[in-house]
Design a protein around this motif. Structure first.
Motif, PDB file in Angstrom:
ATOM      1  N   UNK A 168      -2.325   4.214  -9.109  1.00  0.00           N
ATOM      2  CA  UNK A 168      -1.775   4.351 -10.459  1.00  0.00           C
ATOM      3  C   UNK A 168      -2.822   4.005 -11.502  1.00  0.00           C
ATOM      4  N   UNK A 169      -3.580   2.951 -11.284  1.00  0.00           N
ATOM      5  CA  UNK A 169      -4.582   2.550 -12.267  1.00  0.00           C
ATOM      6  C   UNK A 169      -5.625   3.646 -12.456  1.00  0.00           C
ATOM      7  N   UNK A 170      -6.059   4.256 -11.354  1.00  0.00           N
ATOM      8  CA  UNK A 170      -7.023   5.355 -11.453  1.00  0.00           C
ATOM      9  C   UNK A 170      -6.465   6.512 -12.283  1.00  0.00           C
ATOM     10  N   UNK A 171      -5.199   6.824 -12.058  1.00  0.00           N
ATOM     11  CA  UNK A 171      -4.574   7.927 -12.793  1.00  0.00           C
ATOM     12  C   UNK A 171      -4.477   7.624 -14.279  1.00  0.00           C
ATOM     13  N   UNK A 172      -4.108   6.408 -14.629  1.00  0.00           N
ATOM     14  CA  UNK A 172      -4.000   6.041 -16.039  1.00  0.00           C
ATOM     15  C   UNK A 172      -5.371   6.068 -16.711  1.00  0.00           C
ATOM     16  N   UNK A 173      -6.412   5.606 -16.000  1.00  0.00           N
ATOM     17  CA  UNK A 173      -7.764   5.656 -16.543  1.00  0.00           C
ATOM     18  C   UNK A 173      -8.229   7.102 -16.706  1.00  0.00           C
ATOM     19  N   UNK A 174      -7.928   7.935 -15.738  1.00  0.00           N
ATOM     20  CA  UNK A 174      -8.300   9.349 -15.818  1.00  0.00           C
ATOM     21  C   UNK A 174      -7.703  10.014 -17.046  1.00  0.00           C
ATOM     22  N   UNK A 175      -6.444   9.668 -17.337  1.00  0.00           N
ATOM     23  CA  UNK A 175      -5.742  10.293 -18.458  1.00  0.00           C
ATOM     24  C   UNK A 175      -6.068   9.648 -19.800  1.00  0.00           C
ATOM     25  N   UNK A 176      -6.843   8.560 -19.785  1.00  0.00           N
ATOM     26  CA  UNK A 176      -7.113   7.851 -21.025  1.00  0.00           C
ATOM     27  C   UNK A 176      -5.851   7.287 -21.639  1.00  0.00           C
ATOM     28  N   UNK A 177      -4.923   6.881 -20.790  1.00  0.00           N
ATOM     29  CA  UNK A 177      -3.606   6.440 -21.252  1.00  0.00           C
ATOM     30  C   UNK A 177      -3.669   5.082 -21.943  1.00  0.00           C
ATOM     31  N   UNK A 178      -2.777   4.900 -22.917  1.00  0.00           N
ATOM     32  CA  UNK A 178      -2.610   3.604 -23.548  1.00  0.00           C
ATOM     33  C   UNK A 178      -1.723   2.668 -22.749  1.00  0.00           C
ATOM     34  N   UNK A 179      -1.150   3.174 -21.652  1.00  0.00           N
ATOM     35  CA  UNK A 179      -0.354   2.335 -20.754  1.00  0.00           C
ATOM     36  C   UNK A 179      -1.304   1.630 -19.783  1.00  0.00           C
ATOM     37  N   UNK A 180      -1.117   0.344 -19.596  1.00  0.00           N
ATOM     38  CA  UNK A 180      -1.993  -0.439 -18.724  1.00  0.00           C
ATOM     39  C   UNK A 180      -1.204  -0.999 -17.556  1.00  0.00           C
ATOM     40  N   UNK A 181      -1.902  -1.179 -16.439  1.00  0.00           N
ATOM     41  CA  UNK A 181      -1.291  -1.841 -15.290  1.00  0.00           C
ATOM     42  C   UNK A 181      -2.286  -2.827 -14.697  1.00  0.00           C
ATOM     43  N   UNK A 182      -1.779  -3.942 -14.224  1.00  0.00           N
ATOM     44  CA  UNK A 182      -2.603  -4.944 -13.569  1.00  0.00           C
ATOM     45  C   UNK A 182      -1.770  -5.607 -12.487  1.00  0.00           C
ATOM     46  N   UNK A 183      -2.444  -6.351 -11.592  1.00  0.00           N
ATOM     47  CA  UNK A 183      -1.757  -6.992 -10.477  1.00  0.00           C
ATOM     48  C   UNK A 183      -2.185  -8.451 -10.414  1.00  0.00           C
ATOM     49  N   UNK A 184      -1.242  -9.330 -10.119  1.00  0.00           N
ATOM     50  CA  UNK A 184      -1.503 -10.767 -10.056  1.00  0.00           C
ATOM     51  C   UNK A 184      -1.324 -11.224  -8.615  1.00  0.00           C
ATOM     52  N   UNK A 185      -2.415 -11.649  -7.985  1.00  0.00           N
ATOM     53  CA  UNK A 185      -2.389 -12.058  -6.579  1.00  0.00           C
ATOM     54  C   UNK A 185      -2.151 -13.561  -6.509  1.00  0.00           C
ATOM     55  N   UNK A 186      -0.995 -13.937  -5.972  1.00  0.00           N
ATOM     56  CA  UNK A 186      -0.538 -15.322  -6.021  1.00  0.00           C
ATOM     57  C   UNK A 186      -0.833 -16.088  -4.736  1.00  0.00           C
ATOM     58  N   UNK A 187      -0.885 -17.418  -4.830  1.00  0.00           N
ATOM     59  CA  UNK A 187      -1.011 -18.270  -3.649  1.00  0.00           C
ATOM     60  C   UNK A 187       0.373 -18.637  -3.126  1.00  0.00           C
ATOM     61  N   UNK A 188       0.438 -19.570  -2.203  1.00  0.00           N
ATOM     62  CA  UNK A 188       1.719 -20.079  -1.704  1.00  0.00           C
ATOM     63  C   UNK A 188       2.407 -20.877  -2.800  1.00  0.00           C
ATOM     64  N   UNK A 189       3.708 -20.658  -2.945  1.00  0.00           N
ATOM     65  CA  UNK A 189       4.454 -21.232  -4.062  1.00  0.00           C
ATOM     66  C   UNK A 189       5.721 -21.934  -3.593  1.00  0.00           C
ATOM     67  N   UNK A 190       6.117 -22.940  -4.343  1.00  0.00           N
ATOM     68  CA  UNK A 190       7.333 -23.684  -4.061  1.00  0.00           C
ATOM     69  C   UNK A 190       8.524 -22.970  -4.702  1.00  0.00           C
ATOM     70  N   UNK A 191       9.015 -21.941  -4.053  1.00  0.00           N
ATOM     71  CA  UNK A 191      10.157 -21.180  -4.546  1.00  0.00           C
ATOM     72  C   UNK A 191      11.304 -21.257  -3.533  1.00  0.00           C
ATOM     73  N   UNK A 192      12.503 -20.846  -3.926  1.00  0.00           N
ATOM     74  CA  UNK A 192      13.657 -20.954  -3.014  1.00  0.00           C
ATOM     75  C   UNK A 192      13.633 -19.983  -1.844  1.00  0.00           C
ATOM     76  N   UNK A 193      12.629 -19.114  -1.761  1.00  0.00           N
ATOM     77  CA  UNK A 193      12.640 -18.130  -0.684  1.00  0.00           C
ATOM     78  C   UNK A 193      12.697 -18.778   0.701  1.00  0.00           C
ATOM     79  N   UNK A 194      12.205 -19.995   0.826  1.00  0.00           N
ATOM     80  CA  UNK A 194      12.175 -20.647   2.133  1.00  0.00           C
ATOM     81  C   UNK A 194      13.538 -21.207   2.518  1.00  0.00           C
TER      82      UNK A 194
END
Length: 343
Positions: A168-194
């Motif tokens: 998706x990021x490549x496509x948005x860059x190709x089109x010169x789009x004003x829409x941006x996308x990014x990804x946040x890579x997280x560590x282990x977290x203290x959430x209720x999933x466990x």
């Protein structure tokens, strides 16, 4: 509403990282649309948003249902106006070896954790592209790069999100789009999933230490929404070490995880009973609002040194600092452990 407030959509907003992220944006006075299945958790998240100074909109929806997600996006724009930020965060998983996860369970994890991101992204793009503005944040994990034992369905879905994001990021860059996308890579977290993820482990599941509090992730997600042009953000020294280590010595990490990956994901307590949230929200049967935090508060880190450096030293300086530190720590650990690995 405060001047400059934004319309923010968060999937998986009823608990964990989504819940903490909703509070983070609400503290800025934003209008926050909360998408999740669990009505108790949604009600709690809405109250959190109000208390923090934002305006909530609760929308019960299963992200595996594209029509439901697209309808939610339409409702947000009808009630709040144009969507500025869309955050894909909803997920589910199964703690078990591959041999003990059924095909239907793999399918369900994929539909929620991967296709849910696809559905959210497409709903956002349908509204952002014609306006040529907007930001999409994909909440990822170090496990988008490095698979670990007992979480194959989740790791596979996160790997898929990583590939989807890059395309998706490549496509948005190709089109010169004003829409941006990014990804946040997280560590282990203290959430209720466990407490709520379906588990077939003999003992209570835990995040692989070191464990960070969900507010660390929430601040990183908000920063990514503010500055989405970097392709991704790494949060926490452990996430950085994992990603770099997998690039440098993936085979050695296979052997290390074979040796320690089972024990490091469990504590010496009985595993929680039902409900599990794979097929329905965990708060449906017990009427419980799980909130943002899990049961590891005493061990949770409220600050990430790597994140602190990123805010104060600039992205490139922080990356260099973090990368050097992570590489050094990784090399030291590998030297210590190599002799103890099974042959």
């Amino acid at each position: 509403m405060p001047e400059g407030s934004r319309v923010v959509v968060i999937t998986g907003a009823s608990g964990g990282v989504g819940r903490a992220t909703a509070r983070e944006f609400a503290s800025r006075g934003d209008r926050v649309a909360l998408l999740a299945r669990g009505e108790e958790g949604l009600a709690g998240a809405a109250e959190d948003v109000r208390q923090a100074g934002g305006t909530p909109l609760e929308i019960p929806v299963d992200v595996a249902d594209f029509d439901g997600v697209d309808g939610a996006a339409e409702r947000v724009e009808e009630e709040f106006g144009a969507i500025d930020v869309w955050i894909n965060n909803a997920f589910t998983g199964v703690f078990a070896p591959v041999s003990r996860i059924g095909p239907d369970e793999f399918r369900r994890v994929t539909e929620v954790t991967y296709l849910g991101y696809v559905h959210g992204t497409k709903a956002a793009l349908a509204r952002m592209l014609p306006r040529d503005r907007g930001t999409i944040v994909q909440v990822g994990s170090a496990l988008a790069y490095r698979g670990i034992p007992l979480q194959s369905a989740y790791c596979a879905a996160k790997h898929a999100i990583q590939g989807f994001h890059e395309s998706l990021r490549c496509e948005l860059l190709h089109d010169g789009s004003g829409v941006a996308t990014t990804m946040v890579q997280l560590p282990a977290l203290n959430t209720p999933q466990f407490e709520w993820v379906l588990s077939r482990l003999p003992r209570h599941a835990q995040p692989v230490p070191p464990i960070y509090q969900p507010e660390v992730a929430a601040r990183a997600v908000a920063r990514a929404a503010d500055r989405p042009r970097p392709r991704e953000y790494w949060v926490g020294g452990s996430a950085m070490q994992t990603i770099l280590g997998n690039r440098l010595v993936p085979g050695l990490l296979d052997r290390m995880l074979a040796r320690s990956g089972y024990s490091s994901q469990q504590i010496d307590e009985p595993r929680p009973g039902e409900p599990a949230n794979l097929w329905e929200p965990a708060d449906r049967s017990g009427g419980r609002d799980y909130g943002a935090h899990g049961s590891f508060d005493e061990r949770g880190r409220a600050v990430s040194l790597q994140q602190w450096a990123a805010r104060r030293s600039g992205r490139l300086g922080a990356a260099a600092l973090g990368g050097s530190a992570a590489a050094g720590v990784l090399a030291w650990r590998l030297v210590r452990r190599t002799r103890r690995l099974p042959r």
